[in-house]
Design a protein around this motif. Structure first.
Motif, PDB file in Angstrom:
ATOM      1  N   ALA A 125      -7.017  12.672   4.593  1.00 26.23           N
ATOM      2  CA  ALA A 125      -6.520  13.628   3.590  1.00 26.23           C
ATOM      3  C   ALA A 125      -6.179  14.907   4.324  1.00 26.23           C
ATOM      4  O   ALA A 125      -6.971  15.407   5.124  1.00 26.23           O
ATOM      5  N   GLN A 126      -5.002  15.425   4.074  1.00 30.86           N
ATOM      6  CA  GLN A 126      -4.533  16.651   4.719  1.00 30.86           C
ATOM      7  C   GLN A 126      -4.038  17.584   3.622  1.00 30.86           C
ATOM      8  O   GLN A 126      -3.091  17.268   2.903  1.00 30.86           O
ATOM      9  N   ILE A 127      -4.694  18.732   3.502  1.00 32.15           N
ATOM     10  CA  ILE A 127      -4.382  19.696   2.453  1.00 32.15           C
ATOM     11  C   ILE A 127      -4.074  21.033   3.123  1.00 32.15           C
ATOM     12  O   ILE A 127      -4.821  21.469   3.994  1.00 32.15           O
ATOM     13  N   TYR A 128      -2.973  21.673   2.730  1.00 34.97           N
ATOM     14  CA  TYR A 128      -2.689  22.998   3.284  1.00 34.97           C
ATOM     15  C   TYR A 128      -1.782  23.785   2.348  1.00 34.97           C
ATOM     16  O   TYR A 128      -1.127  23.222   1.474  1.00 34.97           O
ATOM     17  N   GLN A 129      -1.790  25.085   2.561  1.00 35.40           N
ATOM     18  CA  GLN A 129      -0.943  25.996   1.804  1.00 35.40           C
ATOM     19  C   GLN A 129       0.318  26.249   2.623  1.00 35.40           C
ATOM     20  O   GLN A 129       0.233  26.690   3.770  1.00 35.40           O
ATOM     21  N   LYS A 164       2.755  25.986  -3.606  1.00 40.71           N
ATOM     22  CA  LYS A 164       2.441  26.252  -2.202  1.00 40.71           C
ATOM     23  C   LYS A 164       1.483  25.252  -1.605  1.00 40.71           C
ATOM     24  O   LYS A 164       1.352  25.167  -0.399  1.00 40.71           O
ATOM     25  N   GLN A 165       0.751  24.502  -2.446  1.00 39.78           N
ATOM     26  CA  GLN A 165      -0.223  23.549  -1.905  1.00 39.78           C
ATOM     27  C   GLN A 165       0.421  22.185  -1.670  1.00 39.78           C
ATOM     28  O   GLN A 165       1.018  21.620  -2.566  1.00 39.78           O
ATOM     29  N   PHE A 166       0.265  21.699  -0.447  1.00 43.50           N
ATOM     30  CA  PHE A 166       0.747  20.373  -0.079  1.00 43.50           C
ATOM     31  C   PHE A 166      -0.462  19.481   0.131  1.00 43.50           C
ATOM     32  O   PHE A 166      -1.426  19.881   0.783  1.00 43.50           O
ATOM     33  N   GLU A 167      -0.391  18.261  -0.412  1.00 48.00           N
ATOM     34  CA  GLU A 167      -1.480  17.297  -0.275  1.00 48.00           C
ATOM     35  C   GLU A 167      -0.897  15.976   0.207  1.00 48.00           C
ATOM     36  O   GLU A 167       0.017  15.438  -0.406  1.00 48.00           O
ATOM     37  N   TYR A 168      -1.451  15.469   1.296  1.00 50.20           N
ATOM     38  CA  TYR A 168      -1.053  14.168   1.830  1.00 50.20           C
ATOM     39  C   TYR A 168      -2.322  13.361   2.072  1.00 50.20           C
ATOM     40  O   TYR A 168      -3.213  13.802   2.790  1.00 50.20           O
ATOM     41  N   ILE A 169      -2.393  12.197   1.454  1.00 55.32           N
ATOM     42  CA  ILE A 169      -3.524  11.303   1.672  1.00 55.32           C
ATOM     43  C   ILE A 169      -2.918   9.954   2.034  1.00 55.32           C
ATOM     44  O   ILE A 169      -2.148   9.382   1.259  1.00 55.32           O
ATOM     45  N   HIS A 170      -3.249   9.479   3.225  1.00 57.69           N
ATOM     46  CA  HIS A 170      -2.562   8.288   3.728  1.00 57.69           C
ATOM     47  C   HIS A 170      -3.454   7.459   4.631  1.00 57.69           C
ATOM     48  O   HIS A 170      -4.471   7.943   5.142  1.00 57.69           O
ATOM     49  N   LEU A 171      -3.052   6.198   4.813  1.00 61.25           N
ATOM     50  CA  LEU A 171      -3.722   5.362   5.802  1.00 61.25           C
ATOM     51  C   LEU A 171      -3.559   6.044   7.148  1.00 61.25           C
ATOM     52  O   LEU A 171      -2.448   6.416   7.527  1.00 61.25           O
ATOM     53  N   MET A 172      -4.642   6.207   7.855  1.00 58.23           N
ATOM     54  CA  MET A 172      -4.627   6.966   9.102  1.00 58.23           C
ATOM     55  C   MET A 172      -4.179   6.114  10.295  1.00 58.23           C
ATOM     56  O   MET A 172      -3.788   6.658  11.323  1.00 58.23           O
ATOM     57  N   CYS A 173      -4.227   4.790  10.151  1.00 55.00           N
ATOM     58  CA  CYS A 173      -4.003   3.920  11.303  1.00 55.00           C
ATOM     59  C   CYS A 173      -2.917   2.886  11.027  1.00 55.00           C
ATOM     60  O   CYS A 173      -2.730   2.450   9.896  1.00 55.00           O
ATOM     61  N   LEU A 174      -2.253   2.492  12.081  1.00 55.12           N
ATOM     62  CA  LEU A 174      -1.319   1.371  12.072  1.00 55.12           C
ATOM     63  C   LEU A 174      -1.395   0.740  13.448  1.00 55.12           C
ATOM     64  O   LEU A 174      -1.290   1.459  14.456  1.00 55.12           O
ATOM     65  N   TYR A 175      -1.592  -0.560  13.481  1.00 55.41           N
ATOM     66  CA  TYR A 175      -1.794  -1.288  14.747  1.00 55.41           C
ATOM     67  C   TYR A 175      -2.967  -0.692  15.526  1.00 55.41           C
ATOM     68  O   TYR A 175      -2.914  -0.565  16.748  1.00 55.41           O
ATOM     69  N   MET A 207       1.067  29.445   5.048  1.00 57.15           N
ATOM     70  CA  MET A 207      -0.181  30.138   5.401  1.00 57.15           C
ATOM     71  C   MET A 207      -0.764  29.512   6.661  1.00 57.15           C
ATOM     72  O   MET A 207      -1.175  28.347   6.646  1.00 57.15           O
ATOM     73  N   ARG A 208      -0.761  30.281   7.721  1.00 54.66           N
ATOM     74  CA  ARG A 208      -1.302  29.812   8.991  1.00 54.66           C
ATOM     75  C   ARG A 208      -2.778  29.458   8.869  1.00 54.66           C
ATOM     76  O   ARG A 208      -3.521  30.117   8.169  1.00 54.66           O
ATOM     77  N   ASN A 209      -3.168  28.430   9.564  1.00 53.94           N
ATOM     78  CA  ASN A 209      -4.573  28.014   9.630  1.00 53.94           C
ATOM     79  C   ASN A 209      -5.174  27.655   8.278  1.00 53.94           C
ATOM     80  O   ASN A 209      -6.384  27.777   8.095  1.00 53.94           O
ATOM     81  N   SER A 210      -4.371  27.241   7.330  1.00 52.46           N
ATOM     82  CA  SER A 210      -4.912  26.864   6.020  1.00 52.46           C
ATOM     83  C   SER A 210      -5.220  25.368   5.937  1.00 52.46           C
ATOM     84  O   SER A 210      -5.824  24.923   4.966  1.00 52.46           O
ATOM     85  N   GLU A 211      -4.831  24.592   6.949  1.00 51.38           N
ATOM     86  CA  GLU A 211      -5.009  23.147   6.891  1.00 51.38           C
ATOM     87  C   GLU A 211      -6.485  22.762   6.899  1.00 51.38           C
ATOM     88  O   GLU A 211      -7.281  23.277   7.657  1.00 51.38           O
ATOM     89  N   PHE A 250       0.840  -1.197   0.000  1.00 48.50           N
ATOM     90  CA  PHE A 250       0.000   0.000   0.000  1.00 48.50           C
ATOM     91  C   PHE A 250       0.873   1.244   0.000  1.00 48.50           C
ATOM     92  O   PHE A 250       1.786   1.367   0.808  1.00 48.50           O
ATOM     93  N   VAL A 251       0.558   2.174  -0.917  1.00 51.23           N
ATOM     94  CA  VAL A 251       1.330   3.402  -1.098  1.00 51.23           C
ATOM     95  C   VAL A 251       0.415   4.600  -0.851  1.00 51.23           C
ATOM     96  O   VAL A 251      -0.689   4.663  -1.402  1.00 51.23           O
ATOM     97  N   ASN A 252       0.855   5.522  -0.044  1.00 54.00           N
ATOM     98  CA  ASN A 252       0.097   6.740   0.224  1.00 54.00           C
ATOM     99  C   ASN A 252       0.296   7.755  -0.892  1.00 54.00           C
ATOM    100  O   ASN A 252       1.190   7.620  -1.721  1.00 54.00           O
ATOM    101  N   PHE A 253      -0.534   8.794  -0.900  1.00 50.97           N
ATOM    102  CA  PHE A 253      -0.462   9.849  -1.911  1.00 50.97           C
ATOM    103  C   PHE A 253       0.214  11.077  -1.317  1.00 50.97           C
ATOM    104  O   PHE A 253      -0.106  11.501  -0.207  1.00 50.97           O
TER     105      PHE A 253
END
Length: 156
Positions: free
Chosen positions: A76-80, A42-53, A83-87, A33-36
């Motif tokens: 899914a976690q998206i932020y600029q 400026k935009q960062f995108e992380y999409i991943h399995l939230m759990c392990l064990y 930029m504070r509070n953009s998450e 399994f591979v996360n995104f």
């Protein structure tokens, strides 16, 4: 050559090797399994399995898991950047059967303030899960206890 030059050269080699992800064969009876991850502009995108064990985690490199039926929580976690509070986050749960010997990855698309998330087979890009659309929201103050409860209902 002096010691500084040798140490610098070795450091650069090690740093380069650690940035390169080696794709190993998938073990018998398991899937990979591979996360995104997208860090462009400026935009960062992380999409991943939230759990392990059955506990919340922030990120995980590609891993192998036992093939079969799974309940997978995905964050899914998206932020600029800068930029504070953009998450903004989204959380979805997939009920899915994943086959042994294959590699799967997360993918996404956006429309307005909504995100659609799915799982696809890595080589063929065939979508193997339902496509779940949900709203992106600001992180909650009571995030940890809620995510822990969700992870306990998952299979990974």
């Amino acid at each position: 050559m002096n010691k500084f030059t040798i140490i610098t050269a070795l450091s650069l080699i090690l740093a380069g090797c650690s940035a390169y992800q080696i794709k190993a064969d998938v073990d018998e009876g398991k899937f990979r399994f591979v996360n995104f991850e997208k860090e462009r502009g400026k935009q960062f995108e992380y999409i991943h399995l939230m759990c392990l064990y059955k506990r919340p985690i922030e990120w995980n490199l590609p891993r192998q898991y036992q093939a079969g039926n799974h309940q997978l929580w995905v964050k899914a976690q998206i932020y600029q950047n800068g930029m504070r509070n953009s998450e903004k986050n989204a959380f979805v749960k997939f009920d899915i059967s994943l086959d042994a010997g294959l590699s799967y990855k997360l993918n996404r698309s956006f429309e307005d303030n909504k995100i659609s998330i799915w799982i696809e087979e890595e080589k063929s890009k065939n979508i193997v899960s339902e496509i779940i659309t949900t709203e992106l929201i600001k992180p909650l103050f009571v995030e940890k206890s809620l995510r822990t409860q969700q992870c306990e209902t998952g299979t990974i």
